[in-house]
Each structure stands twice: as structure tokens, then as C-alpha cells.
Write a protein that holds these residues in place. Structure first.
Motif, PDB file in Angstrom:
ATOM      1  N   PRO A 111       0.829  -1.210   0.000  1.00  0.00           N
ATOM      2  CA  PRO A 111       0.000   0.000   0.000  1.00  0.00           C
ATOM      3  C   PRO A 111       0.863   1.259   0.000  1.00  0.00           C
ATOM      4  CG  PRO A 111      -0.802  -1.580   1.628  1.00  0.00           C
ATOM      5  CD  PRO A 111       0.512  -2.095   1.145  1.00  0.00           C
ATOM      6  N   GLY A 112       0.613   2.148  -0.948  1.00  0.00           N
ATOM      7  CA  GLY A 112       1.382   3.377  -1.044  1.00  0.00           C
ATOM      8  C   GLY A 112       2.789   3.199  -1.556  1.00  0.00           C
ATOM      9  N   GLY A 113       3.161   1.976  -1.947  1.00  0.00           N
ATOM     10  CA  GLY A 113       4.520   1.725  -2.439  1.00  0.00           C
ATOM     11  C   GLY A 113       4.708   2.221  -3.863  1.00  0.00           C
ATOM     12  N   THR A 114       5.952   2.329  -4.289  1.00  0.00           N
ATOM     13  CA  THR A 114       6.260   2.757  -5.652  1.00  0.00           C
ATOM     14  C   THR A 114       6.819   1.587  -6.450  1.00  0.00           C
ATOM     15  OG1 THR A 114       8.471   3.512  -4.982  1.00  0.00           O
ATOM     16  CG2 THR A 114       6.695   5.141  -5.004  1.00  0.00           C
ATOM     17  N   VAL A 115       6.525   1.600  -7.732  1.00  0.00           N
ATOM     18  CA  VAL A 115       7.026   0.570  -8.632  1.00  0.00           C
ATOM     19  C   VAL A 115       7.351   1.255  -9.957  1.00  0.00           C
ATOM     20  CG1 VAL A 115       4.693   0.002  -9.430  1.00  0.00           C
ATOM     21  CG2 VAL A 115       6.525  -1.673  -9.672  1.00  0.00           C
ATOM     22  N   SER A 116       8.391   0.785 -10.639  1.00  0.00           N
ATOM     23  CA  SER A 116       8.810   1.426 -11.895  1.00  0.00           C
ATOM     24  C   SER A 116       8.977   0.370 -12.979  1.00  0.00           C
ATOM     25  CB  SER A 116      10.111   2.206 -11.698  1.00  0.00           C
ATOM     26  OG  SER A 116      11.160   1.343 -11.293  1.00  0.00           O
ATOM     27  N   ARG A 117       8.763   0.798 -14.233  1.00  0.00           N
ATOM     28  CA  ARG A 117       8.974  -0.050 -15.405  1.00  0.00           C
ATOM     29  C   ARG A 117       9.477   0.814 -16.546  1.00  0.00           C
ATOM     30  NH1 ARG A 117       8.595  -3.436 -12.201  1.00  0.00           N
ATOM     31  NH2 ARG A 117       7.467  -5.423 -12.279  1.00  0.00           N
ATOM     32  N   ASP A 118      10.202   0.184 -17.468  1.00  0.00           N
ATOM     33  CA  ASP A 118      10.663   0.862 -18.677  1.00  0.00           C
ATOM     34  C   ASP A 118       9.756   0.485 -19.848  1.00  0.00           C
ATOM     35  OD1 ASP A 118      12.833   2.203 -17.542  1.00  0.00           O
ATOM     36  OD2 ASP A 118      14.118   0.448 -17.725  1.00  0.00           O
ATOM     37  N   VAL A 119       9.420   1.480 -20.662  1.00  0.00           N
ATOM     38  CA  VAL A 119       8.528   1.290 -21.802  1.00  0.00           C
ATOM     39  C   VAL A 119       9.308   1.578 -23.080  1.00  0.00           C
ATOM     40  CG1 VAL A 119       6.421   2.101 -22.948  1.00  0.00           C
ATOM     41  CG2 VAL A 119       6.497   1.913 -20.449  1.00  0.00           C
ATOM     42  N   ARG A 120       9.235   0.653 -24.047  1.00  0.00           N
ATOM     43  CA  ARG A 120       9.854   0.891 -25.361  1.00  0.00           C
ATOM     44  C   ARG A 120       8.751   1.193 -26.367  1.00  0.00           C
ATOM     45  NH1 ARG A 120      10.474  -3.814 -29.020  1.00  0.00           N
ATOM     46  NH2 ARG A 120       9.229  -5.552 -28.195  1.00  0.00           N
ATOM     47  N   PHE A 121       9.149   1.647 -27.539  1.00  0.00           N
ATOM     48  CA  PHE A 121       8.175   2.075 -28.542  1.00  0.00           C
ATOM     49  C   PHE A 121       8.546   1.496 -29.912  1.00  0.00           C
ATOM     50  CE2 PHE A 121       8.377   5.177 -25.185  1.00  0.00           C
ATOM     51  CZ  PHE A 121       7.044   5.413 -24.892  1.00  0.00           C
ATOM     52  N   LEU A 122       7.526   1.166 -30.683  1.00  0.00           N
ATOM     53  CA  LEU A 122       7.716   0.607 -32.012  1.00  0.00           C
ATOM     54  C   LEU A 122       6.832   1.359 -33.003  1.00  0.00           C
ATOM     55  CD1 LEU A 122       9.050  -1.779 -33.624  1.00  0.00           C
ATOM     56  CD2 LEU A 122       6.856  -2.968 -33.319  1.00  0.00           C
ATOM     57  N   ILE A 123       7.447   1.885 -34.074  1.00  0.00           N
ATOM     58  CA  ILE A 123       6.705   2.543 -35.152  1.00  0.00           C
ATOM     59  C   ILE A 123       6.521   1.529 -36.276  1.00  0.00           C
ATOM     60  CG2 ILE A 123       6.662   4.430 -36.813  1.00  0.00           C
ATOM     61  CD1 ILE A 123       8.553   5.968 -34.985  1.00  0.00           C
ATOM     62  N   VAL A 124       5.293   1.389 -36.763  1.00  0.00           N
ATOM     63  CA  VAL A 124       4.981   0.461 -37.851  1.00  0.00           C
ATOM     64  C   VAL A 124       4.374   1.253 -38.995  1.00  0.00           C
ATOM     65  CG1 VAL A 124       3.659  -1.567 -38.544  1.00  0.00           C
ATOM     66  CG2 VAL A 124       4.603  -1.431 -36.227  1.00  0.00           C
ATOM     67  N   CYS A 125       4.925   1.069 -40.177  1.00  0.00           N
ATOM     68  CA  CYS A 125       4.392   1.751 -41.357  1.00  0.00           C
ATOM     69  C   CYS A 125       2.991   1.233 -41.650  1.00  0.00           C
ATOM     70  CB  CYS A 125       5.313   1.504 -42.556  1.00  0.00           C
ATOM     71  SG  CYS A 125       4.809   2.411 -44.047  1.00  0.00           S
ATOM     72  N   GLU A 137      12.164   0.598 -34.265  1.00  0.00           N
ATOM     73  CA  GLU A 137      12.221   0.752 -32.813  1.00  0.00           C
ATOM     74  C   GLU A 137      13.174   1.903 -32.496  1.00  0.00           C
ATOM     75  OE1 GLU A 137      13.306  -1.756 -28.749  1.00  0.00           O
ATOM     76  OE2 GLU A 137      12.887  -2.822 -30.630  1.00  0.00           O
ATOM     77  N   GLY A 138      12.725   2.809 -31.623  1.00  0.00           N
ATOM     78  CA  GLY A 138      13.504   4.019 -31.369  1.00  0.00           C
ATOM     79  C   GLY A 138      14.790   3.807 -30.613  1.00  0.00           C
ATOM     80  N   GLY A 139      14.920   2.686 -29.890  1.00  0.00           N
ATOM     81  CA  GLY A 139      16.165   2.413 -29.184  1.00  0.00           C
ATOM     82  C   GLY A 139      16.311   3.097 -27.848  1.00  0.00           C
ATOM     83  N   VAL A 140      15.258   3.759 -27.353  1.00  0.00           N
ATOM     84  CA  VAL A 140      15.313   4.397 -26.031  1.00  0.00           C
ATOM     85  C   VAL A 140      14.090   3.959 -25.237  1.00  0.00           C
ATOM     86  CG1 VAL A 140      16.675   6.405 -26.723  1.00  0.00           C
ATOM     87  CG2 VAL A 140      14.190   6.455 -26.983  1.00  0.00           C
ATOM     88  N   LEU A 141      14.180   4.101 -23.909  1.00  0.00           N
ATOM     89  CA  LEU A 141      13.121   3.645 -23.016  1.00  0.00           C
ATOM     90  C   LEU A 141      12.611   4.804 -22.165  1.00  0.00           C
ATOM     91  CD1 LEU A 141      14.828   0.361 -21.730  1.00  0.00           C
ATOM     92  CD2 LEU A 141      13.221   0.579 -23.630  1.00  0.00           C
ATOM     93  N   SER A 142      11.304   4.863 -22.015  1.00  0.00           N
ATOM     94  CA  SER A 142      10.707   5.839 -21.098  1.00  0.00           C
ATOM     95  C   SER A 142      10.553   5.166 -19.741  1.00  0.00           C
ATOM     96  CB  SER A 142       9.343   6.307 -21.610  1.00  0.00           C
ATOM     97  OG  SER A 142       8.738   7.198 -20.688  1.00  0.00           O
ATOM     98  N   HIS A 143      11.125   5.788 -18.704  1.00  0.00           N
ATOM     99  CA  HIS A 143      11.079   5.223 -17.348  1.00  0.00           C
ATOM    100  C   HIS A 143       9.823   5.732 -16.641  1.00  0.00           C
ATOM    101  CE1 HIS A 143      12.765   3.219 -13.893  1.00  0.00           C
ATOM    102  NE2 HIS A 143      12.616   4.302 -13.153  1.00  0.00           N
ATOM    103  N   VAL A 144       8.964   4.804 -16.266  1.00  0.00           N
ATOM    104  CA  VAL A 144       7.684   5.130 -15.643  1.00  0.00           C
ATOM    105  C   VAL A 144       7.736   4.756 -14.164  1.00  0.00           C
ATOM    106  CG1 VAL A 144       5.196   4.639 -15.615  1.00  0.00           C
ATOM    107  CG2 VAL A 144       6.429   4.816 -17.788  1.00  0.00           C
ATOM    108  N   VAL A 145       7.315   5.674 -13.289  1.00  0.00           N
ATOM    109  CA  VAL A 145       7.250   5.416 -11.850  1.00  0.00           C
ATOM    110  C   VAL A 145       5.810   5.642 -11.396  1.00  0.00           C
ATOM    111  CG1 VAL A 145       8.111   6.029  -9.559  1.00  0.00           C
ATOM    112  CG2 VAL A 145       9.648   6.148 -11.543  1.00  0.00           C
TER     113      VAL A 145
END
Length: 316
Positions: free
Chosen positions: A51-65, A122-130
């Protein structure tokens, strides 16, 4: 804390994405909630969270024509965290901004369909989500969104992507909150150390909590630093964790004054007289000091100014 494996709520293979791309009117931008696997996860379960704790994940992105409107060749896509939806008591603490590397593969210009095979990038970078979990136990869902912009700006950028939002859904199970553990002494006996009694020091009181790091700090009444008078006083201490669970306990503290005061008396006095009845003798009044009592009562068996008989008289 025990974890159990849970099935992903959604998992799209690259093949499925490319099949979908053929039905879209513009390029597609897919965020992947699990950057550790090649599967594109639009929904990602984060497991059990305190309860009330924090958790983080990295998100990658893919562009498709897809379709007839496209990102321009050598154009970078900038993705900026843009809020989302959160359960009551939850919070999207942050979602970092990322810039996807420019397109380098063969891509279609605006107005033309995609080449075959359909390219992806694929952009090759990750968005860090908390994320910060709610304090209410149970299953909860967050949707994290990103806005899209382009570097450099190009022709008809507003139509470059399909209207589908760029977002990922994260789910989590918040565990039932465990109350903190409060440790207090059974009782205390303290020697007075200041005027009026003992200056309260609750170093014998502590608390732990399985969900909080650092552990919550207990408070007591009377508070630390306040003077507890001589005799027995009941002390009540309590602690509240980050999820609002509160525990209180009481104990007695007995303050004693067993240290005697310091008494200062004049040195021995020797005087002479021709009067067989004795003579008047004066001396400085004795004084006393004490840790607990700032005004000790000093009395003598004979007072300064009394007539003392010839011979030796003991003044107590």
C-alpha cells in the motif's frame, strides 16, 4: 512478501501488429509495457505492491508503417509523458520524455502505401515510468499516456500517426496493509536529571513496518524533551504507517530523586571571649544545590548571630 505468476492481460506479436498495420490509415506507434521481452504488451501486470509503495517499469516504442500518411524519413519522434488515468489514491509519479532515433529503414512518403514487407522501427530508447500504488487493497489499473511531436517538424505531421492514443495500461494488486509493530518498555525507572524531574528520552521506544522504508517514527505523550515530574507517570506512544494504520501502547515511567544535594558550610570558626557566658558568633549561611530541586531548604542547629558558650559547639 509472496509473489505469484499472473497471465498478461494483452500480448500482441509483431506479426499481429503488422497485420493490423495494413488496415490503418497512417503509421502506428505502439508502446510496449514490458521492454524485457520481444512481445508488444499494451497491458502489463506489475504484480503485488505494498500500500502506497512505488514501482517502476521501462517502456519501449515501435513505429509500424501503415496507411497513406507517414513519419518523414530521417525524422525523430519525441514522446512526452502526458498523464493518464489513475485509481483513487494512486499517482503517476513520472514518465520520462524520450526521443526515438530517426527513421533509417525504407519508408513510404505521404500519399503512398507501405513497401512489402511492411517496415517497422524501434527508437532504441526507453521511457522510465514510476507509479505510486493506492493504499486500498485490491486490483488497480493505471493508464500512462505520451503526447507525440516531431524533430524536425515536417509536412502534415498531425496526420503522420493513426489516431490511436500512445498509452500503456499497468495493473497491480495492492496487498492488505499490515499494521506497524510498536515496541515500548514494560516500565521505566529514571533518576531525575533536571529541575523538576527527568527530561523525557524515548530511545527505548521503536517501530517497524513491513511496507514502509524507512520505518515510521513513533511519538509519545508527554513528548521527548518534556520534563516528567517525580513520581509515576503513564506514557502513551503511538505510530502511524504511510497507509494510515495506527497502533498505540502505554507504559509507566517512575522518576526518582535519590541523589542527595550538595551542601556547602563555612570552615571551622575559632573566637575568644572574656565573658564566661560566651559570645555572639556570626558566619556565612550555608548553601546547597541539587539537580532536581533548584531551591533546597537549608537549616542549621544554631543560627549565625546566636550566643555560643565557651568551649566547642557543633553546628549541624
Amino acid at each position: 512478501m509472496h509473489h505469484r505468476p499472473l497471465r498478461r492481460a494483452a500480448a500482441l506479436s509483431l506479426g499481429a501488429l503488422l497485420a493490423f498495420a495494413g488496415t490503418a490509415s497512417a503509421d502506428l506507434l505502439f508502446p510496449d509495457g514490458d521492454a524485457m521481452t520481444p512481445v508488444i504488451d499494451g497491458t502489463r501486470h506489475l504484480g503485488d505492491v505494498s500500500p502506497g509503495g512505488t514501482v517502476s517499469r521501462d517502456v519501449r516504442f515501435l513505429i509500424v508503417c501503415a496507411g497513406l500518411q507517414h513519419v518523414d524519413a530521417n525524422q525523430s519522434v519525441v514522446l512526452t509523458g502526458n498523464g493518464g488515468t489513475v485509481p483513487p489514491g494512486g499517482e503517476i509519479v513520472s514518465a520520462s520524455t524520450v526521443t526515438l532515433a530517426p527513421l533509417t529503414t525504407a519508408w513510404a512518403p505521404d500519399g503512398q502505401g507501405c513497401p512489402d514487407p511492411v517496415p517497422s522501427h524501434e527508437g532504441g530508447v526507453l521511457s522510465h515510468v514510476v507509479l505510486r500504488a493506492p493504499t486500498t487493497a485490491g486490483m488497480h489499473s493505471f493508464t500512462v499516456a505520451w503526447s507525440r511531436s516531431f524533430q524536425p517538424e515536417g509536412n502534415r505531421d498531425g496526420n503522420a500517426f493513426n489516431l490511436l492514443p500512445t498509452s500503456v495500461t499497468f495493473t497491480m494488486r495492492v496487498l492488505a496493509n499490515a499494521a506497524p509493530t510498536l515496541t515500548v518498555p514494560t516500565s521505566l525507572t529514571k533518576e531525575g536529571n533536571t529541575t523538576g524531574g527527568w527530561s523525557a528520552d524515548w530511545s527505548d521506544v521503536s517501530a517497524t513496518d513491513p511496507e514502509d522504508d524507512p520505518d515510521p517514527s513513533p511519538t509519545c505523550a508527554p513528548p521527548a524533551g518534556e520534563v516528567v515530574p517525580l513520581d509515576t507517570t503513564q506514557v502513551t506512544c503511538s505510530v502511524t504507517d504511510s497507509a494510515g494504520a495506527k497502533v498505540s501502547k502505554s507504559f509507566n515511567v517512575t522518576v526518582e530523586d535519590t541523589t542527595p544535594p550538595t551542601l556547602l558550610v563555612p570552615a571551622d570558626i575559632s573566637v575568644t571571649t572574656s565573658d564566661p557566658g560566651g559570645r555572639v558568633v556570626t558566619f556565612d549561611d550555608p548553601s546547597a544545590s541539587d539537580v532536581v530541586d533548584d531551591s533546597p531548604d537549608v537549616s542549621c542547629s544554631h543560627a549565625s548571630g546566636d550566643t555560643f558558650a565557651v568551649g566547642t559547639t557543633s553546628v549541624t
